[in-house]
Design an enzyme around this catalytic site. Structure first.
Site, PDB file in Angstrom:
ATOM      1  N   ARG A  87      -2.361   8.677   5.447  1.00 27.41           N
ATOM      2  CA  ARG A  87      -1.929   7.285   5.323  1.00 27.41           C
ATOM      3  C   ARG A  87      -0.811   6.967   6.319  1.00 27.41           C
ATOM      4  NH1 ARG A  87      -2.620   2.671   1.907  1.00 27.41           N
ATOM      5  NH2 ARG A  87      -4.353   3.724   0.873  1.00 27.41           N
TER       6      ARG A  87
ATOM      7  N   GLU B 226       2.909  -1.228  -3.572  1.00 22.99           N
ATOM      8  CA  GLU B 226       3.553  -0.464  -2.507  1.00 22.99           C
ATOM      9  C   GLU B 226       4.025  -1.277  -1.295  1.00 22.99           C
ATOM     10  OE1 GLU B 226      -0.011   1.973  -2.681  1.00 22.99           O
ATOM     11  OE2 GLU B 226       1.268   3.709  -2.452  1.00 22.99           O
TER      12      GLU B 226
END
Lengths: 765, 162
Positions: free
Chosen positions: A316, A718
């Site tokens: 990620r 997030e």
């Protein structure tokens, strides 16, 4: 049966537990009444970071008053492994010690205090070996927890070498402790036969179930995990709640008694993984206007002693090393370094923030070198028509959202005028320097591991018309339970209080993914709506039969069911359905469509959509002391058509401040022996209210999701963490004022020491 | 084991406890008042704040015996039946909570702040006086708003929820 416009969805409804929270009546696991005979557990911890155990003498531990039993790795009935995937995390260390304070034995005693006293009395003799602690150590050993991984497009090296301007640098990025207010805890209760029931403070009940079953040598169906709420998770209870649940279940199995393990806060710091710290190296080539032509990144991630979730985390980072910018020729590489430290893990953003911070620093360096406003360099490099494909080959199909969002914030925050005012201030002020930055966020929504993108739900309507809702998502304060209840109540046209929200349990909804990747409401909201719709259709058919109208004429509204000119209450219809033998229970299931990422082939689409946002932060620094104060924050953030603006704004504010802590005050210090020296809030500085400015404006960008996510909303957990990068870049901007034209080298977190170091470097230029 | 007696939320209670017993453990384990939480174990985070003789203290580093004869108020002692204390109502109305674990300590600290500093609290005063209470979820913005509104409500003033 029509789809009436939502009544509760999109409304700013308070958190479902709000009244219980303000009255102290919302139980966390440590608040539950302990079953009779409950034993308390404490852990014996390794005294070194690396070595082999030569003797383990637990005589004094066993002889401590109150101690009922002491267990080591030799007592494990199943497999001694609590890892999420690779089999590399022993529940209790065998001969080999892999990190400082690694659990070696577990004590069960009649009181928590007795267990803790006894746990200190174990004699663990170790043949100590040199411990690899830092990124530099790991580079010298060459040890990794997973293979290196990279993706590449075009010809980055020639593009960089052929560019009009070039820069290279290293970016140091610190880790972060989760500091969920409720520490790790589990209470295991042995059931009939081999069955085991565990209350676990976990974001991933299904995985805890699998790991408890693995450790006990049982089939999954013998193990049930329940979690009603967590006192915060932030990723720290995604993979790393399993260990404590497994230990509690292990001791409960061997003693036959309920067993509770609550880590002391200092132990929680030492025994649980953190956000990965990174050293990221880059080379970039660009033109006179700051447009990137070629770039290479090498991300060196400190993973700790085992793989844990480092595969997905560092992937990620790579997926977000573009943030919002088109990188024509690009290589993004990574190393997952092994060290003799606790295994780093998921933390809100899951590697993404490190990638975004890296590219934002590159953009700033370009702007400073060129003498341009960083915001102009940012906007020039945004994804745009014709330059719209990410380094991993996904079309940024929703790219049109970001530029107008950023320009709206640029206007509302009065960025340009403040830029001038700050330059004037800095010209007059020799010691105190101000800085300003406006940075964007583009965050990919979906688990990059495809099979995690699924969810289930279970809905019952009882004969009195009340509704029981259950789904695989977990509640950690983010308001997931509230959002899903809003969705289900609207399906039935009921007020919220008719929907009972029940604890997440593996025997109600099986095989779930973790509540993570910001996807809790996307996945579980859809699954719960599906379950509710199944029941609603059955009820509508019964209503249509009774009222002698078409099913399409039935409406559910305000607790009533209308058809033609007639009306009955929802409760009456439920009762009729039971009498007519219509099932009022249904499961719902959802899997995210369109996800095709193939990691080995490095092709396909990893993300369902992107969530966007931007923040403008202003700071002042004292160039003599390195002190910093955040003066003002303006945020514009994209939640699509928000399911619940109050909860979403809460996520944005909280995420920003958590990111601010990561980037400014929260510094993890491991000594050369691999011992964490910052293991309590006394030495590890978490933001408090006075670190947050009064000028803290958050607005939602009002644009429905282009993809068919639940009610066209967007995930919000997030992405806001990365809005705090604006504060970090504002600090860099203030330092830049000391020697304009030179890129700033500032490490994260920007503590006063880091700011002073960066000031020294800047002045030396 | 020595005997300790105190008044908790208006009720006389007593018990024989190990002399080392912390007030928080006496409240949670002996009185089953579990709204007072243990966050950090070392009086940093403020999840354990209760009032002893009208003043906020951190019950995780207070000995139960030192509260002999004292008047103790916990989060469970604030509401009057179904009627929330104005500070509780304000935290709810202003979304001053997420996971809720810090909330009881925050509310107890907030009421103490009002007791010490009055009903008209500036944002800055609130922020400065919250230094002993950590929230990891909210970013404090809504907590500060809640305290300001709760303080005003305690003083009988009306501040409309935003």
């Amino acid at each position: 049966m029509d789809d009436a416009p939502p009544v509760l969805v999109h409304q700013a409804i308070t958190h479902d537990s709000a009244i219980r929270h303000v009255t102290g009546a919302a139980p966390y696991i440590d608040d539950l009444p302990e079953p009779a005979g409950t034993l308390h557990l404490a852990l014996g911890l390794a005294p070194v970071a690396r070595g082999r155990i030569t003797t383990l003498d637990l005589e004094k531990v066993r002889n401590t008053p109150g101690v009922v039993a002491v267990f080591t790795s030799k007592d494990v009935p199943g497999r001694n492994d609590v890892s999420p995937s690779l089999g590399d995390e022993p529940m209790l260390a065998g001969d080999e010690i892999s990190f400082h304070s690694q659990p070696v034995f577990v004590v069960a005693a009649t009181t928590r205090r007795a267990a803790r006293i006894a746990a200190r009395l174990g004699a663990i003799e170790v043949e100590q070996e040199w411990a690899s602690v830092s990124i530099a150590d790991a580079l010298s050993t060459g040890e990794t927890v997973l293979p290196d991984y990279a993706f590449r497009r075009g010809h980055p090296e020639p593009a960089i070498d052929g560019a009009a301007r070039r820069l290279a640098g290293e970016i140091e990025i610190g880790g972060q402790e989760h500091f969920y207010l409720e520490g790790q805890i589990a209470l295991a209760v042995p059931g009939e036969g081999e069955a085991m029931f565990v209350h676990s403070s976990t974001q991933h009940p299904s995985e805890v179930q699998h790991i408890v079953a693995r450790v006990l040598g049982l089939a999954d169906h013998q193990v049930t995990i329940e979690c009603r709420r967590m006192g915060g998770g932030f990723g720290g209870k995604e993979s790393q709640a399993s260990h404590w649940a497994a230990l509690a279940a292990f001791a409960a199995r061997l003693t036959g008694k309920p067993c509770k393990l609550r880590l002391d806060r200092d132990e929680d710091f030492a025994l649980t993984g953190k956000r990965h710290d990174f050293l990221s190296r880059y080379r970039v080539g660009y033109d006179e206007r700051g447009l990137i032509e070629g770039i290479t990144f090498e991300h060196l991630a400190r993973c700790g002693y085992s793989a844990d979730l480092s595969l997905g985390v560092v992937d990620r980072t790579m997926f977000h090393s573009d943030n919002a910018y088109y990188l024509p020729h690009v290589e993004i590489g990574s190393k997952r370094l092994k060290t003799n430290t606790v295994s780093n893990t998921a933390f809100r953003g899951f590697g993404g923030p490190q990638g975004v911070l890296a590219i934002e620093q590159v953009i700033d360096a370009i702007a400073h070198e060129r003498g341009l406003d960083p915001l102009d360099v940012r906007k020039a490099n945004f994804y745009r028509d014709g330059s719209s494909v990410t380094p991993y080959g996904m079309e940024v199909f929703d790219r049109a959202t970001l530029l107008p969002l950023v320009e709206a914030l640029e206007a509302s925050s009065d960025y340009r005028a403040r830029r001038i005012a700050i330059a004037e201030h800095n010209a007059r002020s020799p010691i105190l320097k101000r800085g300003l930055a406006l940075t964007p966020v583009k965050f990919g929504i979906s688990f990059t591991l495809k099979h995690l993108n699924q969810a289930g739900a279970l809905v019952h309507v009882y004969s009195d018309g009340s509704v029981m809702l259950n789904h695989g998502g977990t509640e950690m304060g983010q308001g997931l339970y509230t959002k899903v209840a809003q969705i289900v109540a609207d399906e039935f046209g009921l007020p919220l209080e008719r929907v009972a929200i029940t604890a997440t349990r593996t025997d109600k909804v099986p095989n779930t993914g973790p509540t993570a990747a910001s996807s809790g409401s996307d996945l579980n909201g859809m699954a719960a709506r599906e379950a509710a719709r199944t029941i609603r259709l059955r009820m509508a058919e019964e209503a249509a039969r009774r009222l002698d109208v078409a099913v399409s004429a039935i409406r559910f509204e305000d607790g009533l069911v209308h058809g033609g000119d007639e009306t009955m209450t929802f409760a009456e219809l439920a009762r009729f359905c039971v009498l007519e033998r219509v099932s009022l229970s249904a499961t719902g299931y959802y899997r995210t469509p369109g996800i095709t990422w193939d990691r080995a082939e490095k092709t396909g689409r990893p993300f369902f959509y992107f969530a966007y946002g931007a923040a403008c932060s202003e700071v002042v620094i004292d160039t003599m002391t390195g002190e910093m104060k955040l003066l003002a924050v303006d945020i514009l953030h994209d939640c699509g058509a928000s399911l619940n603006p109050a909860l979403d704004i809460g996520q944005i504010e909280g995420g920003f401040v958590q990111g601010l802590g990561w980037l400014t005050t929260e510094e993890l210090v491991f000594d050369n022996e691999g011992r964490l020296r910052t293991h309590a809030p006394s030495t590890y500085k978490i933001p408090v209210a006075s670190d947050v400015p009064a000028h803290f404006h958050v607005e939602l960008w009002d644009e429905p999701n282009r993809e068919d996510a639940i009610y066209r909303s967007k995930a919000v957990g997030e992405p806001p963490v990365m809005l705090a990068i604006s504060a970090f870049m504002a600090i860099a901007d203030a330092i830049h004022a000391l020697a304009p034209g030179n890129p700033v080298q500032l490490r994260a977190p920007a503590t006063p020491e880091a700011i002073l170091d960066a000031i020294d470097r800047q002045r030396a230029k | 084991m020595p005997k300790v007696s105190m008044t908790v939320n208006g009720k006389r209670v007593s018990g024989n406890v190990d002399a080392r017993t912390l007030l928080v453990d006496f409240l949670r384990n002996e009185q089953r008042l579990t709204g007072t939480h243990v966050g950090c174990d070392t009086s940093q985070c403020g999840a354990c704040v209760v009032h002893v003789d009208g003043k906020a203290i951190k019950s995780c580093t207070t000995l139960a015996l030192s509260c002999e004869g004292a008047n103790v108020t916990t989060i469970e002692g604030l509401a009057n039946g179904q009627d929330l204390h104005p500070m509780q109502a304000a935290f709810r109305a202003h979304h001053g909570l997420q996971c809720g674990f810090c909330t009881p300590g925050m509310i107890m600290a907030a009421i103490d702040m009002v007791n010490r500093l009055g009903f008209n609290l500036s944002e800055e005063t609130i922020r400065e006086n919250l230094d002993g209470n950590i929230c990891r979820c909210t970013g404090y913005h809504n907590i500060v708003k809640a305290i300001q509104a709760g303080a005003a409500a305690m003083g009988g003033l009306k501040v409309a929820a935003e």
